[in-house]
Scaffold this active site. Structure first.
Site, PDB file in Angstrom:
ATOM      1  N   HIS A 164       5.446   1.335 -15.485  1.00 18.54           N
ATOM      2  CA  HIS A 164       6.680   0.620 -15.833  1.00 18.54           C
ATOM      3  C   HIS A 164       7.630   1.498 -16.653  1.00 18.54           C
ATOM      4  O   HIS A 164       8.778   1.122 -16.873  1.00 18.54           O
ATOM      5  CB  HIS A 164       6.346  -0.670 -16.574  1.00 18.54           C
ATOM      6  CG  HIS A 164       5.905  -1.773 -15.672  1.00 18.54           C
ATOM      7  ND1 HIS A 164       6.616  -2.931 -15.478  1.00 18.54           N
ATOM      8  CD2 HIS A 164       4.824  -1.877 -14.858  1.00 18.54           C
ATOM      9  CE1 HIS A 164       5.989  -3.705 -14.606  1.00 18.54           C
ATOM     10  NE2 HIS A 164       4.897  -3.084 -14.218  1.00 18.54           N
ATOM     11  N   HIS A 169      10.694   1.798  -6.798  1.00 21.40           N
ATOM     12  CA  HIS A 169      11.587   2.132  -5.688  1.00 21.40           C
ATOM     13  C   HIS A 169      12.690   1.089  -5.498  1.00 21.40           C
ATOM     14  O   HIS A 169      12.439  -0.119  -5.596  1.00 21.40           O
ATOM     15  CB  HIS A 169      10.790   2.228  -4.387  1.00 21.40           C
ATOM     16  CG  HIS A 169       9.965   3.471  -4.262  1.00 21.40           C
ATOM     17  ND1 HIS A 169       8.814   3.684  -4.989  1.00 21.40           N
ATOM     18  CD2 HIS A 169      10.120   4.586  -3.480  1.00 21.40           C
ATOM     19  CE1 HIS A 169       8.297   4.857  -4.666  1.00 21.40           C
ATOM     20  NE2 HIS A 169       9.073   5.420  -3.757  1.00 21.40           N
ATOM     21  N   THR A 217      13.691   5.262 -15.153  1.00 26.69           N
ATOM     22  CA  THR A 217      13.887   6.655 -15.558  1.00 26.69           C
ATOM     23  C   THR A 217      12.538   7.357 -15.544  1.00 26.69           C
ATOM     24  O   THR A 217      11.611   6.920 -16.237  1.00 26.69           O
ATOM     25  CB  THR A 217      14.499   6.754 -16.970  1.00 26.69           C
ATOM     26  OG1 THR A 217      13.627   6.098 -17.897  1.00 26.69           O
ATOM     27  CG2 THR A 217      15.852   6.084 -17.023  1.00 26.69           C
ATOM     28  N   SER A 223      10.740   3.816 -21.378  1.00 23.32           N
ATOM     29  CA  SER A 223      11.635   2.818 -20.777  1.00 23.32           C
ATOM     30  C   SER A 223      10.931   1.498 -20.483  1.00 23.32           C
ATOM     31  O   SER A 223      11.590   0.489 -20.245  1.00 23.32           O
ATOM     32  CB  SER A 223      12.315   3.363 -19.521  1.00 23.32           C
ATOM     33  OG  SER A 223      11.395   3.983 -18.655  1.00 23.32           O
ATOM     34  N   HIS A 389      -4.983  -0.515  -8.423  1.00 23.75           N
ATOM     35  CA  HIS A 389      -5.206  -1.942  -8.673  1.00 23.75           C
ATOM     36  C   HIS A 389      -6.676  -2.335  -8.667  1.00 23.75           C
ATOM     37  O   HIS A 389      -7.030  -3.408  -9.169  1.00 23.75           O
ATOM     38  CB  HIS A 389      -4.413  -2.763  -7.657  1.00 23.75           C
ATOM     39  CG  HIS A 389      -2.930  -2.703  -7.897  1.00 23.75           C
ATOM     40  ND1 HIS A 389      -2.080  -1.966  -7.110  1.00 23.75           N
ATOM     41  CD2 HIS A 389      -2.160  -3.264  -8.868  1.00 23.75           C
ATOM     42  CE1 HIS A 389      -0.848  -2.085  -7.570  1.00 23.75           C
ATOM     43  NE2 HIS A 389      -0.865  -2.863  -8.622  1.00 23.75           N
ATOM     44  N   ARG A 486       3.338   0.957   2.537  1.00 18.16           N
ATOM     45  CA  ARG A 486       4.323   1.712   1.744  1.00 18.16           C
ATOM     46  C   ARG A 486       4.132   3.221   1.881  1.00 18.16           C
ATOM     47  O   ARG A 486       5.109   3.979   2.002  1.00 18.16           O
ATOM     48  CB  ARG A 486       4.230   1.316   0.265  1.00 18.16           C
ATOM     49  CG  ARG A 486       4.788  -0.052  -0.083  1.00 18.16           C
ATOM     50  CD  ARG A 486       6.263  -0.177   0.218  1.00 18.16           C
ATOM     51  NE  ARG A 486       6.859  -1.353  -0.436  1.00 18.16           N
ATOM     52  CZ  ARG A 486       7.926  -1.988   0.011  1.00 18.16           C
ATOM     53  NH1 ARG A 486       8.531  -1.572   1.108  1.00 18.16           N
ATOM     54  NH2 ARG A 486       8.410  -3.035  -0.637  1.00 18.16           N
ATOM     55  N   ARG A 490       7.089   5.490   3.441  1.00 20.96           N
ATOM     56  CA  ARG A 490       7.744   6.500   2.596  1.00 20.96           C
ATOM     57  C   ARG A 490       7.383   7.928   3.000  1.00 20.96           C
ATOM     58  O   ARG A 490       7.670   8.879   2.277  1.00 20.96           O
ATOM     59  CB  ARG A 490       7.378   6.235   1.128  1.00 20.96           C
ATOM     60  CG  ARG A 490       7.974   4.922   0.630  1.00 20.96           C
ATOM     61  CD  ARG A 490       7.392   4.495  -0.698  1.00 20.96           C
ATOM     62  NE  ARG A 490       7.916   3.184  -1.099  1.00 20.96           N
ATOM     63  CZ  ARG A 490       7.430   2.439  -2.086  1.00 20.96           C
ATOM     64  NH1 ARG A 490       6.402   2.871  -2.801  1.00 20.96           N
ATOM     65  NH2 ARG A 490       7.965   1.265  -2.376  1.00 20.96           N
TER      66      ARG A 490
END
Length: 639
Positions: A164, A169, A217, A223, A389, A486, A490
């Protein structure tokens, strides 16, 4: 020179694995020699992690150099001739701009993800094999497998706290729908699900023509608690004495919609909010300390200095505490401390300051940042190897902290709470009812899941995703299947090409990957005998691990490169890591904080004294503290 190169290379081609001939042909003469050392050890089965620590470090140092030279690819155009004066920005900006003096936008919100490996176009193979088949047959949890005493639920939550801070994306407005095939439909929690595509953006560059934007960022700038833009930050500050908003009970505040008031609120859960609250307290404590030291400092100055200090504490905890527990070997204990302190060590650095370059003195405090000629970003491959996860359990075992400690400071169990009740808005409410102390002690005493096949939480296969503002989306998702999709979407290389591009010897048969007969049987069933089709996530979970490693060696190679890059490319960890930028008190705060245990003890001494038996806050708290080893670290030999 060309003659010498050919003379040197020709006989080596017979020894070097055929898949590496092309990349070796592009290497300098020096790099060819270094590659030969690394490749020889790999090919001859000389395992670096079983060698004396100093030899293992030498191998990793050579490998990291090769990856810095051949596994960093810029995505997007690089500004030419643009330079600002770093003295005009002696602080971290809200959106990450003005860190790199030669590229003011590098690492800012909305910039491109970089690459460690050139894109592997998989548009024709997005559903081959079907992501729901892959998730069901390889990932979906059968029974919970944990990591023993090595890694606890705080450690599992910490990496989400970092994600985080670093990466997310930008999505498109168009949706994709995945439908469960008949062969696995009865084992899929969702018969179908919809989600937004990752937005593909033209780069304006000839080599990599499309890329994806990072809405966080990627600098190590905290952040996760400060946000990635000025608008978000404005909502978090009190504008008094530099502080951030927090509730009187030490937890995060919530807005009228029940969304936490903190830097990043998308796809959160109660454990993540716990760590965010802890580091808001850390920021505010730094403000108080700086104010006592210099009462003339105003709100803006206090905020800026406290953000620098708190971000550095987070980076340091991750580097020499969390990572050391993740990769629990003497070689990586030495390696991560070298990243921060250098070979000369902490005592020398505390006494004489930073001496020499990165090897002697560490990345932190170097005279200037180093990006190896590629503007700083985090990468698509970095995102892929941080899919962890499986660390999450099915239930959280809440502890009774009103009771007396049992053996090894362990509290008795009180109740088991299903993890799905701790996610999103329900999780925020549950945390308010549980409280910080009970929550952190419970997480500390519970082992995390293992990153292995068949250990992906079932409750994450029927999940309510959130928007960036923390509001729920209407469509549930199967996160296990989505993560497989994903990587393909990507253009992240599949497992074997991923290894090949990282100069790791590729597999030629399933037995090279795993000794598990059932896994080999299912691999043949889903992928046939084509090892090139193996999905990255399946390979990373199936790969036999180095003793002490919670992750695969393939994933570790990306860590090896990018963990160093996050420090060495950032001027606030290099040229601006000084008293002038941080203040004397601020720099002292960073230099005297060695672990998450130190942070917890600063704010909740009763918790660490009463409930923590372990040396690290990231290992299960009732485990014995690290014993003294009289053998110097660099001379140790793994058992």
């Amino acid at each position: 020179m060309e003659f010498l190169k050919n003379l040197f290379t020709a006989p080596l081609h017979r020894f070097i694995h055929k898949d590496f001939h092309e990349v070796v042909s592009r290497m300098t003469l020096t790099d060819k020699f270094l590659f030969l050392i690394v490749h020889s050890m790999d090919k001859l089965g000389i395992l670096w992690h079983r060698l004396p620590v100093f030899v293992g470090l030498f191998y990793l140092g050579l490998r990291r150099h090769l990856h810095q030279e051949y596994n960093l690819f810029n995505v997007g155009k690089t500004p030419a001739g643009v330079r600002f004066n770093p003295a005009d920005y002696p602080y971290r900006t809200a959106n990450g701009e003005y860190n790199d003096p030669f590229n003011e936008g590098a690492g800012s919100e909305g910039t491109f993800f970089g690459r460690n490996i050139l894109p592997a176009d998989q548009k024709q193979k997005l559903l081959k094999p079907d992501p729901l088949v892959v998730a069901t047959k390889f990932l979906s949890r059968r029974s919970f497998k944990d990591t023993g005493k090595q890694f606890n639920m705080i450690a599992a939550t910490w990496i989400q706290f970092m994600i985080h801070d670093w990466i997310d994306h930008l999505e498109d407005t168009n949706q994709v729908e995945l439908v469960a095939p008949k062969e696995v439909a009865d084992k899929c929690p969702l018969s179908s699900f919809k989600f937004y595509k990752t937005k593909e953006v033209p780069t304006g560059f000839y080599e990599i023509k499309e890329g994806h934007l990072n809405v966080r960022t990627p600098w190590w700038d905290g952040s996760g608690i400060y946000g990635s833009n000025a608008e978000r930050l404005h909502k978090l500050r009190t504008f008094k004495d530099g502080k951030l908003k927090i509730a009187k009970d030490g937890l995060l505040l919530h807005d009228q919609n029940g969304v936490a008031v903190t830097g990043d609120v998308r796809n959160t859960w109660a454990g993540l909010s716990t760590l965010q609250a802890l580091f808001v307290k850390e920021h505010n404590a730094v403000c108080d300390a700086l104010k006592r030291e210099d009462p003339d400092l105003g709100d803006e100055e206090l905020y800026r200095h406290a953000r620098l200090v708190t971000s550095a504490v987070i980076a340091k905890v991750h580097t020499i505490d969390w990572t050391v527990e993740l990769l629990k070997t003497d070689t990586l204990l030495a390696g991560m401390r070298i990243n921060w302190y250098g070979i000369l060590g902490k005592k020398f650095k505390d006494t004489f300051g930073h001496v020499g370059g990165a090897i002697l003195g560490g990345f932190v405090g170097m005279k200037k940042p180093e990006n190896h000629g590629v503007p700083y970003s985090l990468t698509e491959e970095f995102t892929s190897v941080y899919r962890m996860h499986a660390l999450l359990p099915d239930t959280l075992n809440l502890r009774d902290i009103d009771a007396q400690p049992g053996p090894n400071k362990s509290p008795p169990s009180a109740e088991k709470v299903p993890m799905e009740n701790l996610v999103g808005h329900k999780g925020e409410k549950a945390l308010s009812d549980i409280g910080f102390e009970k929550r952190i002690v419970s997480m500390g005493h519970q082992a995390s899941g293992a990153l292995e096949l068949w250990n992906y939480p079932l409750w994450l296969r029927d999940l309510i995703p959130q928007n960036t503002d923390g509001t729920d989306r209407p469509d549930h998702v199967d996160l296990a299947a989505l993560e497989v999709y994903r990587d393909r979407e990507r253009k992240v290389a599949r497992y074997n090409e991923f290894r090949r591009a990282l100069l790791l010897i590729p597999i030629s048969k399933w037995e090279d990957l795993t000794e598990d007969k059932e896994a080999i049987e299912v691999l043949n069933e889903v992928y046939g005998d084509d090892v090139e089709e193996l999905d990255l996530q399946v390979g990373l979970m199936a790969e036999k691990k180095i003793k002490g490693f919670a992750i695969s060696e393939t994933a570790f190679v990306i860590f090896l490169l990018m963990a160093s890059r996050r420090l060495e490319a950032d001027r606030f960890f290099t040229s601006n890591f000084n008293e002038e930028t941080y203040t004397k008190k601020g720099l002292e705060w960073v230099n005297t904080t060695e672990s998450l245990k130190d942070v917890l003890h600063r704010h909740y001494p009763e918790i660490t004294e009463k409930w923590m038996n372990s040396t690290s806050a990231f290992s299960v708290w009732d485990s014995p503290p690290n014993s003294h080893n009289p053998i110097p670290l660099y001379l140790r030999v793994p058992q």
